[in-house]
Design an enzyme around this catalytic site. Sequence first.
Site, PDB file in Angstrom:
ATOM      1  N   THR A 127      45.549  -1.962 -11.417  1.00 52.86           N
ATOM      2  CA  THR A 127      45.332  -2.414 -12.785  1.00 52.86           C
ATOM      3  C   THR A 127      46.048  -1.474 -13.744  1.00 52.86           C
ATOM      4  O   THR A 127      46.515  -0.404 -13.360  1.00 52.86           O
ATOM      5  CB  THR A 127      43.840  -2.455 -13.115  1.00 52.86           C
ATOM      6  OG1 THR A 127      43.311  -1.123 -13.023  1.00 52.86           O
ATOM      7  CG2 THR A 127      43.092  -3.357 -12.145  1.00 52.86           C
ATOM      8  N   GLU A 138      42.414  -8.638 -10.496  1.00 53.14           N
ATOM      9  CA  GLU A 138      41.315  -8.772  -9.542  1.00 53.14           C
ATOM     10  C   GLU A 138      41.096 -10.202  -9.059  1.00 53.14           C
ATOM     11  O   GLU A 138      40.309 -10.442  -8.138  1.00 53.14           O
ATOM     12  CB  GLU A 138      40.008  -8.271 -10.183  1.00 53.14           C
ATOM     13  CG  GLU A 138      39.985  -6.784 -10.474  1.00 53.14           C
ATOM     14  CD  GLU A 138      40.504  -6.407 -11.859  1.00 53.14           C
ATOM     15  OE1 GLU A 138      40.109  -5.355 -12.365  1.00 53.14           O
ATOM     16  OE2 GLU A 138      41.313  -7.184 -12.421  1.00 53.14           O
ATOM     17  N   LYS A 141      32.827  -5.456 -35.152  1.00 50.73           N
ATOM     18  CA  LYS A 141      31.492  -5.615 -35.731  1.00 50.73           C
ATOM     19  C   LYS A 141      31.506  -5.100 -37.162  1.00 50.73           C
ATOM     20  O   LYS A 141      31.586  -3.903 -37.405  1.00 50.73           O
ATOM     21  CB  LYS A 141      30.438  -4.873 -34.902  1.00 50.73           C
ATOM     22  CG  LYS A 141      29.016  -5.328 -35.237  1.00 50.73           C
ATOM     23  CD  LYS A 141      28.023  -4.902 -34.178  1.00 50.73           C
ATOM     24  CE  LYS A 141      26.686  -5.599 -34.388  1.00 50.73           C
ATOM     25  NZ  LYS A 141      25.704  -5.238 -33.341  1.00 50.73           N
ATOM     26  N   TRP A 157      29.768 -10.211 -35.921  1.00 51.33           N
ATOM     27  CA  TRP A 157      30.943 -10.109 -35.061  1.00 51.33           C
ATOM     28  C   TRP A 157      32.119 -10.908 -35.615  1.00 51.33           C
ATOM     29  O   TRP A 157      31.948 -12.026 -36.103  1.00 51.33           O
ATOM     30  CB  TRP A 157      30.632 -10.618 -33.656  1.00 51.33           C
ATOM     31  CG  TRP A 157      29.665  -9.773 -32.886  1.00 51.33           C
ATOM     32  CD1 TRP A 157      28.382 -10.080 -32.561  1.00 51.33           C
ATOM     33  CD2 TRP A 157      29.911  -8.466 -32.362  1.00 51.33           C
ATOM     34  NE1 TRP A 157      27.812  -9.055 -31.862  1.00 51.33           N
ATOM     35  CE2 TRP A 157      28.729  -8.038 -31.714  1.00 51.33           C
ATOM     36  CE3 TRP A 157      31.013  -7.596 -32.365  1.00 51.33           C
ATOM     37  CZ2 TRP A 157      28.614  -6.811 -31.078  1.00 51.33           C
ATOM     38  CZ3 TRP A 157      30.898  -6.373 -31.731  1.00 51.33           C
ATOM     39  CH2 TRP A 157      29.715  -5.985 -31.103  1.00 51.33           C
TER      40      TRP A 157
END
Length: 536
Positions: free
Chosen positions: A187, A330, A440, A445
Amino acid sequence: MLTGLMQPRPLTIAHLVERLEQLFAHKTVATAGTERVTYAEVADHARRLATVLDDLDVPVGARVATFASNNRRHLELYLAVPATKRVLHTLNIRLSAEHLEYIVDHAEDDVVFVERALLPRIWPSAERLSRVRHWIVLPDDSDAAVPADPRVLDYDELVAGAAPYRGCLEDAFAAEEENLAAGLCYTSGTTGPPKGVLYSHRSTMLHCLGTLAAGLVGIAESDVVMPIVPMFHANAWGLPYGAMLAGAALVLPGPSAEPEHLLSLMARERVTLAAAVPTVWTSLLPRLDDHDLSGLRMLLGGGAAVPASLSEAYRARVGLPLTHSWGMTEVSPVGAIGGTRSRHAGAAEEEQVAVRAAQGQPMPLVRLRLSDVEDGHEPPRDGRSIGELQVAGPWVASGYFRVEATDAFTEDGWLRTGDLATIDGEGYVRLADRMKDLIKSGGEWISSVELEAAIASHPDVAEVAVVARPDPRWGERPIAYVVLREGSATSADDLARHVSPLVARWWLPDEFVFMPVLPKTGTGKLSKSALRARTA
């Protein structure tokens, strides 16, 4: 319990070698517009490489690294290394020396195959990578110096001098050996050290079959497939393996990502299916009209959300939208594919655009679910309720190579993606944001993905990324980093006026920062971590 009476034959990448020889020997692999070989030649070289790996005493299970662009020799390694029970470890050619050294050392690579033009990028690290016994140079048209060192060998000389392995490579695998490791990809390491994802033969072949599923990617023998996405990144989204299984011709662009080069290749080779990250598709947009792309049937975008405005711009210019693909390293990496279904054929244009803007529906054998970030319950599949996206399936990782990361998986074994999403009643996934990218502000949000899509809908915006900036009153406020199209005189006020009707007023960015380019990760995605560091 009654057991079926079927042959316990393993699913292995070795199957592809004989399939290419017997069914598709005449089909071709074109590299960078300068070389064309047949699948028969690719398979022959793979068989010779099998002998080379034996002659070099590369152990079964050893990691064999590649440091190369999208080219024919790299494709031969895609076959030969796993087909002989070694592990193909594709190295990201854009990583820093520090990350490269960490990854090669962590994987304990035994051999590194490196493209000659890329030698100067990795050879300075050779003395610190003492486990690597051989450095094998893949020739190209560069004049990069090749070290006079006994560990350095020439790929073409080794292949030409080796006798091809005779017999069926697939027969060397016992039934249970389909679970042997076949590939290793790390990754990006944006939230810590890079982590290795270890693919098996079984997972790779099932993912490969998934790319052939009709109604999704649907690779067919008649296709000409061009993976622009790098071969070092999650097996180029599985497209080289899928193309070889189907018998589709391959076009590999080589090291250049210049728009003119890519578009010329697509036109000249009559490419039918091409795949790249959104930043690449953005770079090609201004020159589309200069090339005949009438051979195309599908354009895949992935690695980041494809703005609806970009997708629809392609639909207007070449008659095809950019089709979303969602996944992760993944997930081998494709977990979902976008696009409309038959029931949408008579739907209003507005509904069709909305469906095309979704990340898509899960691939066969892949399961997706949501988990509420507060209490862990599964939100309803109503297209509105947001939760963390979790994924399970036969080509989804169950852990990381030599790293404990239990927080990445649920107690019942599902992978936690870190993506916030909705799922509607028909199974379409729509990403709301990455959990780490939500803003936030005043206890509420803001979705950076939705705000970016609104800004990107302005015709003069080429690229945009929205990140949070600390604010003493509101906690966080959004900042938009914008790249304008060449020659544009659009101002911050112009963008604010454009975005105002599209989002809540308190979502409007506190600042629009204009940049000539946005920072990218090693896989070509926008690097929000770099922008956050700049903003802090």
